[in-house]
Motif scaffolding. Structure first.
Motif, mmCIF file in Angstrom:
data_model
loop_
_atom_site.group_PDB
_atom_site.id
_atom_site.type_symbol
_atom_site.label_atom_id
_atom_site.label_comp_id
_atom_site.label_asym_id
_atom_site.label_seq_id
_atom_site.Cartn_x
_atom_site.Cartn_y
_atom_site.Cartn_z
ATOM 1 N N GLY A 53 0.802 -1.212 0.000
ATOM 2 C CA GLY A 53 0.000 0.000 0.000
ATOM 3 C C GLY A 53 0.836 1.264 0.000
ATOM 4 N N PHE A 54 0.156 2.380 0.221
ATOM 5 C CA PHE A 54 0.806 3.689 0.331
ATOM 6 C C PHE A 54 0.965 3.981 1.819
ATOM 7 C CE2 PHE A 54 0.484 8.441 0.295
ATOM 8 C CZ PHE A 54 1.696 8.672 -0.345
ATOM 9 N N SER A 55 2.178 3.745 2.336
ATOM 10 C CA SER A 55 2.411 3.787 3.781
ATOM 11 C C SER A 55 3.695 4.510 4.172
ATOM 12 C CB SER A 55 2.455 2.357 4.338
ATOM 13 O OG SER A 55 1.335 1.603 3.965
ATOM 14 N N PRO A 56 4.012 5.668 3.584
ATOM 15 C CA PRO A 56 5.275 6.326 3.935
ATOM 16 C C PRO A 56 5.363 6.711 5.406
ATOM 17 C CG PRO A 56 3.854 7.818 2.699
ATOM 18 C CD PRO A 56 3.225 6.460 2.607
ATOM 19 N N HIS A 57 4.217 6.967 6.039
ATOM 20 C CA HIS A 57 4.202 7.392 7.440
ATOM 21 C C HIS A 57 4.551 6.268 8.406
ATOM 22 C CE1 HIS A 57 0.335 5.971 6.079
ATOM 23 N NE2 HIS A 57 -0.148 5.878 7.293
ATOM 24 N N HIS A 58 4.649 5.036 7.921
ATOM 25 C CA HIS A 58 5.022 3.904 8.776
ATOM 26 C C HIS A 58 6.500 3.531 8.652
ATOM 27 C CE1 HIS A 58 1.032 2.633 10.233
ATOM 28 N NE2 HIS A 58 0.590 3.084 9.071
ATOM 29 N N MET A 59 7.227 4.167 7.764
ATOM 30 C CA MET A 59 8.590 3.731 7.462
ATOM 31 C C MET A 59 9.548 3.862 8.651
ATOM 32 S SD MET A 59 8.898 2.421 4.478
ATOM 33 C CE MET A 59 10.669 2.533 4.197
ATOM 34 N N SER A 60 9.317 4.806 9.524
ATOM 35 C CA SER A 60 10.282 5.051 10.604
ATOM 36 C C SER A 60 10.348 3.909 11.607
ATOM 37 C CB SER A 60 9.928 6.352 11.329
ATOM 38 O OG SER A 60 8.643 6.273 11.923
ATOM 39 N N LEU A 61 9.328 3.036 11.629
ATOM 40 C CA LEU A 61 9.301 1.950 12.609
ATOM 41 C C LEU A 61 9.711 0.603 12.011
ATOM 42 C CD1 LEU A 61 6.094 2.940 14.589
ATOM 43 C CD2 LEU A 61 8.430 2.918 15.442
ATOM 44 N N GLY A 62 10.035 0.560 10.731
ATOM 45 C CA GLY A 62 10.546 -0.663 10.123
ATOM 46 C C GLY A 62 9.462 -1.649 9.743
ATOM 47 N N GLY A 63 9.841 -2.627 8.922
ATOM 48 C CA GLY A 63 8.939 -3.686 8.509
ATOM 49 C C GLY A 63 7.977 -3.331 7.396
ATOM 50 N N THR A 64 7.985 -2.087 6.964
ATOM 51 C CA THR A 64 7.013 -1.595 5.996
ATOM 52 C C THR A 64 7.568 -1.662 4.574
ATOM 53 O OG1 THR A 64 5.957 -0.140 7.603
ATOM 54 C CG2 THR A 64 5.692 0.449 5.297
ATOM 55 N N ILE A 65 6.715 -2.071 3.643
ATOM 56 C CA ILE A 65 7.030 -1.997 2.213
ATOM 57 C C ILE A 65 5.980 -1.083 1.590
ATOM 58 C CG2 ILE A 65 7.238 -3.252 0.041
ATOM 59 C CD1 ILE A 65 7.979 -5.735 1.663
ATOM 60 N N THR A 66 6.390 0.079 1.115
ATOM 61 C CA THR A 66 5.450 1.056 0.580
ATOM 62 C C THR A 66 5.757 1.368 -0.874
ATOM 63 O OG1 THR A 66 4.414 3.228 1.007
ATOM 64 C CG2 THR A 66 6.811 3.061 1.313
ATOM 65 N N LEU A 67 4.749 1.848 -1.568
ATOM 66 C CA LEU A 67 4.893 2.276 -2.952
ATOM 67 C C LEU A 67 4.702 3.777 -3.056
ATOM 68 C CD1 LEU A 67 2.748 -0.469 -4.749
ATOM 69 C CD2 LEU A 67 5.242 -0.336 -4.659
ATOM 70 N N ASP A 68 5.311 4.399 -4.049
ATOM 71 C CA ASP A 68 4.998 5.783 -4.361
ATOM 72 C C ASP A 68 3.549 5.867 -4.827
ATOM 73 O OD1 ASP A 68 7.564 6.566 -3.756
ATOM 74 O OD2 ASP A 68 8.244 6.574 -5.846
ATOM 75 N N PHE A 69 2.915 6.993 -4.559
ATOM 76 C CA PHE A 69 1.498 7.162 -4.874
ATOM 77 C C PHE A 69 1.223 6.906 -6.348
ATOM 78 C CE2 PHE A 69 -2.389 9.405 -5.874
ATOM 79 C CZ PHE A 69 -3.178 9.286 -4.737
ATOM 80 N N ASP A 70 2.011 7.529 -7.231
ATOM 81 C CA ASP A 70 1.737 7.394 -8.661
ATOM 82 C C ASP A 70 2.040 5.984 -9.165
ATOM 83 O OD1 ASP A 70 4.453 7.793 -8.247
ATOM 84 O OD2 ASP A 70 4.748 8.997 -10.053
ATOM 85 N N VAL A 71 3.045 5.340 -8.567
ATOM 86 C CA VAL A 71 3.374 3.959 -8.962
ATOM 87 C C VAL A 71 2.238 3.022 -8.580
ATOM 88 C CG1 VAL A 71 4.924 2.017 -8.515
ATOM 89 C CG2 VAL A 71 5.858 4.319 -8.837
ATOM 90 N N MET A 72 1.731 3.167 -7.377
ATOM 91 C CA MET A 72 0.636 2.304 -6.928
ATOM 92 C C MET A 72 -0.633 2.550 -7.733
ATOM 93 S SD MET A 72 -0.858 1.806 -3.086
ATOM 94 C CE MET A 72 -2.391 0.895 -2.810
ATOM 95 N N LEU A 73 -0.941 3.804 -7.993
ATOM 96 C CA LEU A 73 -2.123 4.128 -8.782
ATOM 97 C C LEU A 73 -2.032 3.499 -10.172
ATOM 98 C CD1 LEU A 73 -4.783 5.628 -9.193
ATOM 99 C CD2 LEU A 73 -3.456 7.682 -9.804
ATOM 100 N N GLU A 74 -0.873 3.629 -10.806
ATOM 101 C CA GLU A 74 -0.713 3.051 -12.148
ATOM 102 C C GLU A 74 -0.811 1.535 -12.114
ATOM 103 O OE1 GLU A 74 2.277 3.242 -16.031
ATOM 104 O OE2 GLU A 74 2.867 4.209 -14.149
ATOM 105 N N ALA A 75 -0.264 0.917 -11.061
ATOM 106 C CA ALA A 75 -0.328 -0.547 -10.963
ATOM 107 C C ALA A 75 -1.772 -1.024 -10.835
ATOM 108 C CB ALA A 75 0.491 -1.022 -9.767
#
Length: 267
Positions: free
Chosen positions: A81-103
């Protein structure tokens, strides 16, 4: 384990042949469900795939409830998903907004080639909500002959959750009473009971988000560690498998009603 996916029902895209998928898509009022989750930290007690597991389970539950009367298929879940706000705590795999939308647009473009009359983007992560709204518009514009809809599954609980919850507002936040209860019922082997710990949500803005089901009109960006030292928020200590079962079945009731309406409007 209560919940199983991939081939567990005839409405499961991943477990069907292409001929059967096409046969469903070509029927009047056919409906395709695309579950969209995330991979992000959910505190010390829940797995990072929580949002994906739960939205996938609810999608399949809804489809199984109506599959005798509605031509419906559920795709494999979109797991990041789109989860940049979770990155500081680790374990997260996030996509850029435009990349996820296009996918998601690409998935819709190819899946809808099988003749489906409607597409439901079923979301399981709060951070995806604005992106799902955008995808409904872009996919709908591209596929004028298909009814495209978007829904965040846990908002369906708004009509019944006060009958079940024990926590005050703020207790059903990220990894709180709601999600923990569902995971205890559906995938108890993935819940670390001894690690359950979370502060209540403390949002200073009156118009901000105060609970999973109390979003508020004001959007504010913060790194997640500003909310919680564990990565979870709410009252997971009040969760139980019994609550999870009731929440799950009542979400199924809501999904059954919605999917039937979508089918009837597009038949």
């Amino acid at each position: 384990m209560v919940y199983e996916s991939f081939g567990s029902a005839r409405s499961d895209w991943a477990g069907e042949t292409y001929e059967n998928i096409e046969a469903v898509g070509e029927q009047d009022g056919s409906l395709l469900i695309l579950p969209i989750g995330s991979i992000e930290q959910h505190g010390h007690h829940l797995p990072v795939a929580t949002d994906t597991i739960l939205v996938d389970a609810v999608a399949h539950l809804g489809a199984e409830r109506v599959e005798d009367d509605v031509p419906v298929m559920v795709t494999p879940p979109f797991w990041s998903g789109f989860s940049p706000h979770h990155m500081s705590l680790g374990g997260t795999i996030t996509l850029d907004f435009d990349v996820m939308l296009e996918a998601i647009e690409n998935i819709a473009d190819s899946a809808l080639e099988n003749g489906f009359d409607s597409l439901l983007l079923l979301n399981g992560h709060g951070g995806n909500m604005s992106l799902i709204s955008a995808a409904v518009s872009t996919i709908g514009d591209e596929h004028g002959d298909v009814e495209v809809l978007g829904l965040t599954y846990f908002t369906l609980a708004d009509r019944f959750i006060d009958d079940i919850r024990e926590s005050d507002v703020g207790g059903m936040s990220h990894g709180g009473e709601f999600e923990t209860s569902l995971m205890q019922y559906l995938r108890e082997e993935l819940v670390k009971e001894e690690e359950i710990e979370a502060p209540m949500l403390d949002e200073p803005y009156e118009l901000g988000t105060h609970d999973l089901l109390d979003g508020g009109p004001l959007a504010v960006y913060r790194e997640f560690e500003e909310y919680s030292h564990t990565g979870a928020i709410g009252a997971p200590e009040l969760a139980s498998a019994a609550k999870g079962e009731e929440i799950y079945q009542r979400l199924g009731d809501e999904m059954e009603e919605l999917l039937t309406e979508i089918h009837e409007r597009n038949a």
